[in-house]
Design an enzyme around this catalytic site. Structure first.
Site, PDB file in Angstrom:
ATOM      1  N   GLY A   1       1.982  -7.214   0.859  1.00 27.55           N
ATOM      2  CA  GLY A   1       1.030  -7.791  -0.096  1.00 27.55           C
ATOM      3  C   GLY A   1       1.223  -9.270  -0.356  1.00 27.55           C
TER       4      GLY A   1
ATOM      5  N   SER B   1       1.555  -7.079   5.335  1.00 28.50           N
ATOM      6  CA  SER B   1       0.566  -8.135   5.581  1.00 28.50           C
ATOM      7  C   SER B   1      -0.007  -8.135   6.999  1.00 28.50           C
ATOM      8  CB  SER B   1       1.156  -9.508   5.235  1.00 28.50           C
ATOM      9  OG  SER B   1       1.470  -9.567   3.855  1.00 28.50           O
TER      10      SER B   1
ATOM     11  N   GLU C   1       7.076   0.593  -2.814  1.00 27.72           N
ATOM     12  CA  GLU C   1       6.572   0.571  -4.194  1.00 27.72           C
ATOM     13  C   GLU C   1       7.086   1.786  -4.967  1.00 27.72           C
ATOM     14  OE1 GLU C   1       2.400   0.014  -3.242  1.00 27.72           O
ATOM     15  OE2 GLU C   1       2.902  -1.979  -2.490  1.00 27.72           O
TER      16      GLU C   1
ATOM     17  N   GLU D   1       8.803  -1.621   6.844  1.00 32.92           N
ATOM     18  CA  GLU D   1       8.008  -2.503   5.991  1.00 32.92           C
ATOM     19  C   GLU D   1       8.931  -3.384   5.169  1.00 32.92           C
ATOM     20  OE1 GLU D   1       3.862  -0.809   5.060  1.00 32.92           O
ATOM     21  OE2 GLU D   1       5.252   0.101   3.676  1.00 32.92           O
TER      22      GLU D   1
ATOM     23  N   HIS E   1       7.785   4.909   0.293  1.00 33.50           N
ATOM     24  CA  HIS E   1       7.167   3.579   0.298  1.00 33.50           C
ATOM     25  C   HIS E   1       7.946   2.685  -0.680  1.00 33.50           C
ATOM     26  CE1 HIS E   1       4.371   0.314  -0.367  1.00 33.50           C
ATOM     27  NE2 HIS E   1       3.795   0.657   0.773  1.00 33.50           N
TER      28      HIS E   1
ATOM     29  N   ASN F   1      -3.179   2.437   4.132  1.00 33.30           N
ATOM     30  CA  ASN F   1      -2.668   2.882   2.833  1.00 33.30           C
ATOM     31  C   ASN F   1      -3.509   2.222   1.740  1.00 33.30           C
ATOM     32  OD1 ASN F   1      -1.185   3.482   0.571  1.00 33.30           O
ATOM     33  ND2 ASN F   1       0.602   2.224   1.128  1.00 33.30           N
TER      34      ASN F   1
ATOM     35  N   LYS G   1      -3.437   2.736  -1.384  1.00 35.43           N
ATOM     36  CA  LYS G   1      -2.709   2.585  -2.648  1.00 35.43           C
ATOM     37  C   LYS G   1      -3.598   3.038  -3.831  1.00 35.43           C
ATOM     38  CE  LYS G   1       0.048  -0.944  -0.484  1.00 35.43           C
ATOM     39  NZ  LYS G   1       0.859  -2.152  -0.597  1.00 35.43           N
TER      40      LYS G   1
HETATM   41  P1  PGA Z   1      -0.024  -4.845   2.881  1.00 33.10           P
HETATM   42  O1  PGA Z   1       0.662  -3.451   2.465  1.00 33.10           O
HETATM   43  O2  PGA Z   1      -0.637  -4.639   4.252  1.00 33.10           O
HETATM   44  O3  PGA Z   1      -1.041  -5.106   1.823  1.00 33.10           O
HETATM   45  O4  PGA Z   1       1.055  -5.857   2.924  1.00 33.10           O
HETATM   46  C1  PGA Z   1       1.346  -2.666   3.385  1.00 33.10           C
HETATM   47  C2  PGA Z   1       1.907  -1.431   2.737  1.00 33.10           C
HETATM   48  O5  PGA Z   1       2.372  -1.507   1.582  1.00 33.10           O
HETATM   49  O6  PGA Z   1       1.934  -0.341   3.325  1.00 33.10           O
END
Ligand code: PGA
Length: 253
Positions: free
Chosen positions: A171, A210, A95, A165, A93, A9, A11
């Site tokens: 992140g 992560s 976010e 997640e 997601h 992803n 983003k």
């Molecule tokens: P990350 O993000 O691997 O940077 O933690 C995962 C995601 O949001 O899908």
């Protein structure tokens, strides 16, 4: 045996040139025995599709609107994604849920719209740190799964993919432990099995938060972890390929 899927992803990251470099590395290092997926920002979808060429790496989108096309400034319909070569699409997601106030109902509509246009939806679910600390992890995650299951039925969920997640792991550099993730994955599978045992057995449940080349192998050893949704580490070609290799190797063991 469920074939692992490793999804990157991206983003809201990238430039035309940077993406060309990244895709070149991925295509040259394509890994067998694992499904590889990249999820660029909308404006780069066609470019990435072209650059993936005849490789087996698949293309996905980060978001979709559920309504039929028309007067919805700034939105994208699932049929449009399909037309530019997207086979999969993220829905819900964290976010989107947190920063754009997406509700469970909207996420369910998005999941359904993807199915109707032959785009495979990836349903993202996960609890915040506060919810985990309050002992509400399973309640939150299963509510998010059930809301989609009510809209499309267990067979509908089975046509998609689920990604667990935990919000606190996204992140932050702090992944869930394999045991923490496995507990939630196992519970999701069991909850779906109550209504659709065959679906639950086949459903791929990815872990995200992560994931990197250091922690991926131990996550992939878990029974109910069928791959990863990778954010930050998916922007580094070599790192993403290593995660894919670890998933493929996990299948051999
Ligand atoms: P990350 O993000 O691997 O940077 O933690 C995962 C995601 O949001 O899908």
């Amino acid at each position: 045996m469920r074939k692992p899927l490793i999804a990157g992803n991206w983003k809201m990251n990238g430039t035309k040139d940077g993406i060309t470099d990244l895709v070149t590395i991925l295509v040259a290092g394509e890994v067998n025995n694992v499904d590889m997926l990249v999820i660029p920002p909308f404006v780069y979808l066609e470019q990435v599709g072209r650059e993936l060429g005849e490789s087996g790496i698949r293309l996905g989108a980060q978001n979709v609107d559920w309504r039929a096309q028309g007067a919805l400034t700034g939105e994208i319909e699932a049929s449009m994604l399909k037309e530019v070569g997207c086979e999969l699409c993220l829905t819900g997601h964290s976010e989107r849920r947190q920063l754009f106030a997406e509700t469970d109902d909207q996420v369910a509509c998005k999941f359904k719209a993807c199915l109707e246009h032959d785009v495979t939806p990836i349903l993202c679910v996960g609890e915040t740190l506060q919810q985990r600390q309050a002992g509400q992890t399973m309640e939150v995650v299963l509510r998010q799964v059930r809301s989609v299951m009510e809209a499309v039925g267990p067979a509908g969920i089975g046509q998609g993919i689920v990604a667990y997640e935990p919000v606190w792991a996204i992140g932050t550099g702090e992944s869930a432990s394999p045991e923490q993730a496995e507990e939630v994955h196992g519970n999701i599978r069991q909850a779906i099995a109550r209504d659709g045992p065959a679906t639950a057995e086949k459903l791929r449940i990815l872990y995200g938060g992560s994931v990197n080349s250091e922690n991926a192998a131990e996550l992939f050893r878990m029974e109910d972890i069928d791959g990863a949704l990778v954010g930050g580490a998916s922007l580094i070609g070599k790192e993403f390929l290593t995660i894919c290799e670890l998933a493929a190797r996990g299948m051999e063991n």
